[in-house]
Enzyme design. Structure first.
Site, PDB file in Angstrom:
ATOM      1  N   LYS A 112       0.851  -1.185   0.000  1.00  0.00           N
ATOM      2  CA  LYS A 112       0.000   0.000   0.000  1.00  0.00           C
ATOM      3  C   LYS A 112       0.890   1.239   0.000  1.00  0.00           C
ATOM      4  O   LYS A 112       1.815   1.353   0.804  1.00  0.00           O
ATOM      5  CB  LYS A 112      -0.893  -0.017   1.249  1.00  0.00           C
ATOM      6  CG  LYS A 112      -1.954   1.056   1.299  1.00  0.00           C
ATOM      7  CD  LYS A 112      -2.805   0.874   2.549  1.00  0.00           C
ATOM      8  CE  LYS A 112      -3.873   1.954   2.646  1.00  0.00           C
ATOM      9  NZ  LYS A 112      -4.671   1.814   3.895  1.00  0.00           N
ATOM     10  N   HIS A 114      -0.130   4.424   0.466  1.00  0.00           N
ATOM     11  CA  HIS A 114      -0.696   5.560   1.193  1.00  0.00           C
ATOM     12  C   HIS A 114      -1.115   5.088   2.584  1.00  0.00           C
ATOM     13  O   HIS A 114      -1.026   3.907   2.896  1.00  0.00           O
ATOM     14  CB  HIS A 114      -1.903   6.148   0.445  1.00  0.00           C
ATOM     15  CG  HIS A 114      -3.026   5.165   0.264  1.00  0.00           C
ATOM     16  ND1 HIS A 114      -3.010   4.198  -0.711  1.00  0.00           N
ATOM     17  CD2 HIS A 114      -4.190   4.992   0.959  1.00  0.00           C
ATOM     18  CE1 HIS A 114      -4.122   3.476  -0.630  1.00  0.00           C
ATOM     19  NE2 HIS A 114      -4.852   3.935   0.379  1.00  0.00           N
TER      20      HIS A 114
END
Length: 236
Positions: A112, A114
């Site tokens: 991921k 963010h």
């Protein structure tokens, strides 16, 4: 090392109940199915068909009972993406319901970029980690999970699976003498807890009424085991 190869009467009953449940739920099917190794198998176990709340809850109950009966010690549960994610979550819930509350975590296939970032979700990986998956064909998923767990500074200690097919693994397209479960136990030094095995399935078929059709299933599964099965004496 805990001996999870020799069944107690309680484990034997649990295994038979699980096989019956898997057959009735349509998860364990009979026919002709091509395996990852390219073999034509007379049976197929598709854990993805535990596809509603009731089935998944009962599956988690079987995992939890098998783990508690095995005597395997662990500090947390890890679910490898993707099938292992719901398995780890529901098994953790069921273990807590049965008085054994432990943290759980899982991984993403892609990092991921963010928020908190990274590939791991849930509790920090630490201590002795139990990997929860459905079946073990080649041990690839287990090795990938082991790498993730070790990279986090934790100890990959055990694997829990629903069904041990007890058949020869393949390496470079060739059959080898050991199964994926035996490889994980003997070469990687980890415990393996299976709710049921191919031997349990054969026992179920031999005891199940149903006439010629059930008898034919038993004969085909037995012939498959005789051709591809591993030496049980080295499986525990």
């Amino acid at each position: 090392m805990v001996n999870v190869g020799a069944q107690t009467p309680e484990q034997g009953r649990l295994a038979q109940d699980f096989v019956r449940f898997a057959v009735e739920a349509g998860v364990l099917r009979f026919g002709e199915f091509k395996t990852k190794a390219g073999r034509m198998s007379p049976y197929f176990f598709n854990a993805g068909l535990f596809d509603d709340g009731n089935k998944l809850g009962r599956l988690a109950e079987f995992y939890a009972k098998a783990l508690l009966a095995s005597g395997i010690e662990f500090d947390m549960v890890f679910g490898p993406a993707y099938k292992g994610i719901p398995l780890a979550a529901t098994v953790a819930v069921e273990l807590a319901r049965q008085g054994r509350n432990v943290p759980f975590a899982y991984n993403r296939k892609e990092a991921k970029d963010h928020g908190e970032g990274g590939t791991l979700v849930g509790a920090p990986l630490k201590g002795r980690v139990l990997i929860v998956d459905d079946v073990m064909s080649a041990g690839t998923a287990a090795r990938e999970s082991i790498a993730i767990i070790r990279a986090a500074g934790a100890v990959p200690h055990a694997v829990a699976i629903a069904l041990d097919r007890q058949e020869k693994a393949t390496e470079n397209g060739q059959d080898v003498a050991h199964s994926a479960v035996q490889y994980v136990r003997q070469q990687l030094g980890m415990e393996v807890c299976a709710i049921a095995t191919l031997a349990d399935l054969l026992l179920y078929l031999s005891q199940k009424g149903g006439g010629a059709e059930m008898s034919a299933h038993h004969e085909r599964v037995l012939a498959y085991r005789q051709r591809y099965g591993v030496n049980e004496g080295s499986s525990s």
